[in-house]
Design a protein around this motif. Structure first.
Motif, PDB file in Angstrom:
ATOM      1  N   GLU A  52       0.810  -1.219   0.000  1.00  0.00           N
ATOM      2  CA  GLU A  52       0.000   0.000   0.000  1.00  0.00           C
ATOM      3  C   GLU A  52       0.843   1.269   0.000  1.00  0.00           C
ATOM      4  N   ALA A  53       2.073   1.180   0.493  1.00  0.00           N
ATOM      5  CA  ALA A  53       2.951   2.346   0.557  1.00  0.00           C
ATOM      6  C   ALA A  53       4.400   1.886   0.593  1.00  0.00           C
ATOM      7  N   VAL A  54       5.293   2.794   0.224  1.00  0.00           N
ATOM      8  CA  VAL A  54       6.727   2.487   0.163  1.00  0.00           C
ATOM      9  C   VAL A  54       7.498   3.570   0.896  1.00  0.00           C
ATOM     10  N   VAL A  55       8.479   3.167   1.688  1.00  0.00           N
ATOM     11  CA  VAL A  55       9.459   4.083   2.268  1.00  0.00           C
ATOM     12  C   VAL A  55      10.792   3.822   1.584  1.00  0.00           C
ATOM     13  N   ASP A  56      11.410   4.863   1.040  1.00  0.00           N
ATOM     14  CA  ASP A  56      12.728   4.708   0.424  1.00  0.00           C
ATOM     15  C   ASP A  56      13.781   5.297   1.357  1.00  0.00           C
ATOM     16  N   ALA A  57      14.592   4.395   1.930  1.00  0.00           N
ATOM     17  CA  ALA A  57      15.689   4.801   2.805  1.00  0.00           C
ATOM     18  C   ALA A  57      17.000   4.211   2.311  1.00  0.00           C
ATOM     19  N   VAL A  58      17.070   3.956   1.006  1.00  0.00           N
ATOM     20  CA  VAL A  58      18.258   3.317   0.446  1.00  0.00           C
ATOM     21  C   VAL A  58      19.450   4.271   0.471  1.00  0.00           C
ATOM     22  N   ASN A  59      20.635   3.715   0.640  1.00  0.00           N
ATOM     23  CA  ASN A  59      21.856   4.513   0.596  1.00  0.00           C
ATOM     24  C   ASN A  59      22.664   4.108  -0.629  1.00  0.00           C
ATOM     25  N   ALA A  60      23.609   4.958  -1.020  1.00  0.00           N
ATOM     26  CA  ALA A  60      24.389   4.719  -2.235  1.00  0.00           C
ATOM     27  C   ALA A  60      25.759   4.162  -1.891  1.00  0.00           C
ATOM     28  N   PRO A  61      26.315   3.326  -2.772  1.00  0.00           N
ATOM     29  CA  PRO A  61      27.640   2.757  -2.524  1.00  0.00           C
ATOM     30  C   PRO A  61      28.775   3.674  -2.953  1.00  0.00           C
ATOM     31  N   THR A  62      28.467   4.849  -3.468  1.00  0.00           N
ATOM     32  CA  THR A  62      29.481   5.768  -3.970  1.00  0.00           C
ATOM     33  C   THR A  62      29.062   7.200  -3.705  1.00  0.00           C
ATOM     34  N   THR A  65      29.919  12.024  -8.197  1.00  0.00           N
ATOM     35  CA  THR A  65      28.705  12.739  -8.574  1.00  0.00           C
ATOM     36  C   THR A  65      27.898  12.044  -9.666  1.00  0.00           C
ATOM     37  N   ALA A  66      28.520  11.707 -10.782  1.00  0.00           N
ATOM     38  CA  ALA A  66      27.780  11.098 -11.886  1.00  0.00           C
ATOM     39  C   ALA A  66      27.201   9.747 -11.485  1.00  0.00           C
ATOM     40  N   ALA A  67      27.999   8.949 -10.783  1.00  0.00           N
ATOM     41  CA  ALA A  67      27.559   7.605 -10.406  1.00  0.00           C
ATOM     42  C   ALA A  67      26.437   7.646  -9.377  1.00  0.00           C
ATOM     43  N   VAL A  68      26.560   8.504  -8.375  1.00  0.00           N
ATOM     44  CA  VAL A  68      25.543   8.542  -7.331  1.00  0.00           C
ATOM     45  C   VAL A  68      24.251   9.155  -7.864  1.00  0.00           C
ATOM     46  N   THR A  69      24.365  10.093  -8.782  1.00  0.00           N
ATOM     47  CA  THR A  69      23.170  10.675  -9.394  1.00  0.00           C
ATOM     48  C   THR A  69      22.429   9.635 -10.218  1.00  0.00           C
TER      49      THR A  69
END
Length: 252
Positions: A52-62, A65-69
């Protein structure tokens, strides 16, 4: 309520999972260990079935700038598409206060993530948070060289990860929740000074030095207070000192 938490094993994600489960909600943890890759989309549609709903709390491995974007933008598009397919009511994203002022690194990636989510069909609520109390631990891990930690000059208003998780849980279940909110701790802090307090409690490193890295395109807004909350932000404890006393009690 059946709620998916993207990044359920991360610092914020695991706290959100715990809060929601304690409230009696059915929580679907979205992690690679659970067979879901939100970047490629593998397993995502199946994991969101009936959600019914989603929480996005994901983190990035880098932080490049270009890769994390690309990372954050791609995930936002994938989650939006999968959430729309199951007619989810809303997506709640945890982001960072003040990122509009930044052009590089993690902050730029989070801004791209916000924009990508807002371009999708499922309504999005964004909670912009200050840096967590736990960020001081990360600073020591990232910046210690020998007996000294070199912490970038930063004005912030540190907040406990658990406090942010509790507010995220409120936002995702509230049928009348607002679209954008900021949350921060109750007092402005100098990041290097706060990190030095932590180092003293841990007993290492011996020194914490505040630095200005002029090669970092983010150094000016960090030092000038871009990461501080606005006048309408939620200010919530515990204070940094209270958090420190609980996790790292002073030795007699």
């Amino acid at each position: 309520m059946r709620i998916a938490v993207v990044g359920a094993s991360g610092r914020i994600g695991r706290e959100v999972v715990d809060v929601l489960k304690n409230q009696g909600h059915e929580v679907i943890g979205i992690t690679r260990a659970a067979g879901v890759d939100v970047y490629t989309g593998e397993g995502l549609a199946e994991a969101l079935a009936g959600v019914e709903a989603v929480v996005d709390a994901v983190n990035a491995p880098t932080t490049e700038t270009a890769a994390v974007t690309d990372f954050f933008r791609t995930i936002a598009h994938n989650v939006q598409r999968a959430a729309a397919a199951v007619a989810a009511k809303r997506i709640v994203l945890v982001s960072i206060i003040g990122i509009d002022a930044f052009t590089a690194g993690h902050y730029a990636g989070k801004l791209a993530q916000e924009q990508a989510y807002q371009d999708g069909p499922v309504p999005v609520r964004i909670m912009r948070a200050a840096q967590f109390h736990e960020f001081t631990e990360m600073m020591l891990d990232w910046t210690t060289r020998g007996d000294t930690a070199y912490v970038p000059k930063t004005r912030t208003q540190l907040v406990a990860a658990r406090t942010v998780a509790e507010k995220l849980a409120e936002l995702v279940v509230d049928e009348a929740g607002i679209e954008r909110v900021e949350i921060a701790g109750p007092q402005e802090l100098n990041l290097a000074a706060a990190t030095a307090k932590l180092a003293a409690r841990r007993g290492n490193p011996a020194h914490v030095e505040e630095i200005v890295d002029t090669d970092d395109p983010n150094h000016e807004p960090q030092a000038d207070g871009a990461l501080l909350p606005g006048p309408d932000a939620i200010l919530a404890g515990p204070t940094f000192d209270e958090w420190l006393d609980r996790l790292y009690p002073a030795q007699p």
